[in-house]
Design an enzyme around this catalytic site. Sequence first.
Site, PDB file in Angstrom:
ATOM      1  N   HIS A   1     -14.459   1.112  -0.697  1.00 62.04           N
ATOM      2  CA  HIS A   1     -13.351   0.190  -0.377  1.00 62.04           C
ATOM      3  C   HIS A   1     -12.257   0.891   0.403  1.00 62.04           C
ATOM      4  O   HIS A   1     -11.140   0.359   0.517  1.00 62.04           O
ATOM      5  CB  HIS A   1     -12.774  -0.408  -1.676  1.00 62.04           C
ATOM      6  CG  HIS A   1     -13.713  -1.397  -2.312  1.00 62.04           C
ATOM      7  ND1 HIS A   1     -13.554  -1.859  -3.584  1.00 62.04           N
ATOM      8  CD2 HIS A   1     -14.824  -2.002  -1.844  1.00 62.04           C
ATOM      9  CE1 HIS A   1     -14.531  -2.708  -3.873  1.00 62.04           C
ATOM     10  NE2 HIS A   1     -15.312  -2.803  -2.836  1.00 62.04           N
TER      11      HIS A   1
ATOM     12  N   ARG B   1       1.470   1.778  -3.624  1.00 56.73           N
ATOM     13  CA  ARG B   1       0.273   2.292  -4.317  1.00 56.73           C
ATOM     14  C   ARG B   1       0.004   3.739  -3.917  1.00 56.73           C
ATOM     15  O   ARG B   1      -0.465   4.537  -4.730  1.00 56.73           O
ATOM     16  CB  ARG B   1      -0.940   1.404  -4.014  1.00 56.73           C
ATOM     17  CG  ARG B   1      -0.832   0.011  -4.618  1.00 56.73           C
ATOM     18  CD  ARG B   1      -2.107  -0.780  -4.410  1.00 56.73           C
ATOM     19  NE  ARG B   1      -3.231  -0.185  -5.116  1.00 56.73           N
ATOM     20  CZ  ARG B   1      -4.507  -0.502  -4.859  1.00 56.73           C
ATOM     21  NH1 ARG B   1      -4.785  -1.344  -3.888  1.00 56.73           N
ATOM     22  NH2 ARG B   1      -5.486   0.049  -5.545  1.00 56.73           N
TER      23      ARG B   1
ATOM     24  N   ASN C   1     -17.394   1.883 -20.327  1.00 59.38           N
ATOM     25  CA  ASN C   1     -16.265   1.013 -20.028  1.00 59.38           C
ATOM     26  C   ASN C   1     -15.425   0.809 -21.290  1.00 59.38           C
ATOM     27  O   ASN C   1     -15.928   0.983 -22.411  1.00 59.38           O
ATOM     28  CB  ASN C   1     -16.767  -0.332 -19.490  1.00 59.38           C
ATOM     29  CG  ASN C   1     -15.735  -1.034 -18.629  1.00 59.38           C
ATOM     30  OD1 ASN C   1     -15.239  -0.487 -17.655  1.00 59.38           O
ATOM     31  ND2 ASN C   1     -15.368  -2.252 -19.035  1.00 59.38           N
TER      32      ASN C   1
ATOM     33  N   GLN D   1     -15.124   2.429  -6.062  1.00 63.40           N
ATOM     34  CA  GLN D   1     -14.424   1.263  -5.532  1.00 63.40           C
ATOM     35  C   GLN D   1     -12.941   1.590  -5.402  1.00 63.40           C
ATOM     36  O   GLN D   1     -12.183   0.820  -4.818  1.00 63.40           O
ATOM     37  CB  GLN D   1     -14.596   0.059  -6.458  1.00 63.40           C
ATOM     38  CG  GLN D   1     -16.040  -0.371  -6.656  1.00 63.40           C
ATOM     39  CD  GLN D   1     -16.174  -1.463  -7.693  1.00 63.40           C
ATOM     40  OE1 GLN D   1     -16.176  -2.650  -7.403  1.00 63.40           O
ATOM     41  NE2 GLN D   1     -16.241  -1.049  -8.956  1.00 63.40           N
ATOM     42  N   ASN D   2     -12.548   2.721  -5.976  1.00 63.32           N
ATOM     43  CA  ASN D   2     -11.136   3.082  -6.014  1.00 63.32           C
ATOM     44  C   ASN D   2     -10.701   3.676  -4.681  1.00 63.32           C
ATOM     45  O   ASN D   2     -11.500   4.283  -3.961  1.00 63.32           O
ATOM     46  CB  ASN D   2     -10.872   4.097  -7.133  1.00 63.32           C
ATOM     47  CG  ASN D   2     -11.213   3.524  -8.511  1.00 63.32           C
ATOM     48  OD1 ASN D   2     -11.252   2.307  -8.674  1.00 63.32           O
ATOM     49  ND2 ASN D   2     -11.489   4.384  -9.466  1.00 63.32           N
TER      50      ASN D   2
ATOM     51  N   TYR E   1       0.832  -1.223   0.000  1.00 65.44           N
ATOM     52  CA  TYR E   1       0.000   0.000   0.000  1.00 65.44           C
ATOM     53  C   TYR E   1       0.861   1.265   0.000  1.00 65.44           C
ATOM     54  O   TYR E   1       0.471   2.283  -0.570  1.00 65.44           O
ATOM     55  CB  TYR E   1      -0.998  -0.028   1.160  1.00 65.44           C
ATOM     56  CG  TYR E   1      -2.104  -1.017   0.880  1.00 65.44           C
ATOM     57  CD1 TYR E   1      -2.100  -2.288   1.445  1.00 65.44           C
ATOM     58  CD2 TYR E   1      -3.119  -0.716  -0.034  1.00 65.44           C
ATOM     59  CE1 TYR E   1      -3.079  -3.218   1.132  1.00 65.44           C
ATOM     60  CE2 TYR E   1      -4.103  -1.638  -0.348  1.00 65.44           C
ATOM     61  CZ  TYR E   1      -4.071  -2.895   0.228  1.00 65.44           C
ATOM     62  OH  TYR E   1      -5.037  -3.830  -0.098  1.00 65.44           O
TER      63      TYR E   1
END
Length: 233
Positions: free
Chosen positions: A107, A56, A199, A89-90, A53
């Site tokens: 999330h 990220r 998408n 969700q990011n 993490y």
Amino acid sequence: MTKIVILTGAGISAESGLGTFRDVDGLWTRYDLNDVATPEGFARDPGLVMEFYNARRRNAAEAAPNPAHLALARLEAALPPGSVRIVTQNVDDLHERAGSRAVWHMHGELARARCASCGAGWPAPAEMRVADACPSCGVAATRPDIVWFGEMPYRMEEIWEALRAADLFVSIGTSGSVYPAAAFVQDAARAGAETLELNLEPSEIARDFDRGLHGPASEIVPVWVEEYLGARR
Ligand code: APR
């Protein structure tokens, strides 16, 4: 007032340079999600998870919002307050940095840390360490404030309430492979909302949508936003 609920996934941040999970070079092709995205993985090797993490978080700090994030911020600013709700969700903060205000991170967020002992949350340091003590209870039980597989996403009651009240549900950049987010389109349709998928390519749940626009988010999201706002001028 028309209420729009927009679900976003990793695909909206792909052109900002942040990886997706399940595409060809996705994160889950390079890491075993059981090691870095489950409570069991964290218990087994917290140092590996912290470094995953931290890396990220560094990538997200170097990334910039792309035209898709900016278009959603324009949409929110152009409509009456409360018309647009982003459920992402990011775990990056690109929606906020683009100017969107009504954003829920189901999330969690890379930018936040949480105490696994007392539940307190605080802004994450650039490099989170296993031994970091909780600023509230002092216990060295710090964890990324990320919702892992097997854990309940945040704000689910509020999200389901928003889906029940939606007139339009738009899904952007998600494969539709993780629940409960993958069922949001059905929740919204059951409540009478029109549903649209934006998408790169038809997702696993494309057939659940009334309409689909396919292509890179940085191209199709601004086109859709201008189309939507133009029809209301
Ligand atoms: N523009 C639009 N869509 C894109 C782009 C792009 N430039 N690039 C990729 N996509 C699409 C892919 O076609 C795919 O459908 O984005 C989607 C990414 O899917 P995933 O990698 O599965 O990411 P996501 O759907 O966000 O994953 C959901 O899974 O691992 C968990 O918690 C993690 O929040 C994540 C959840």
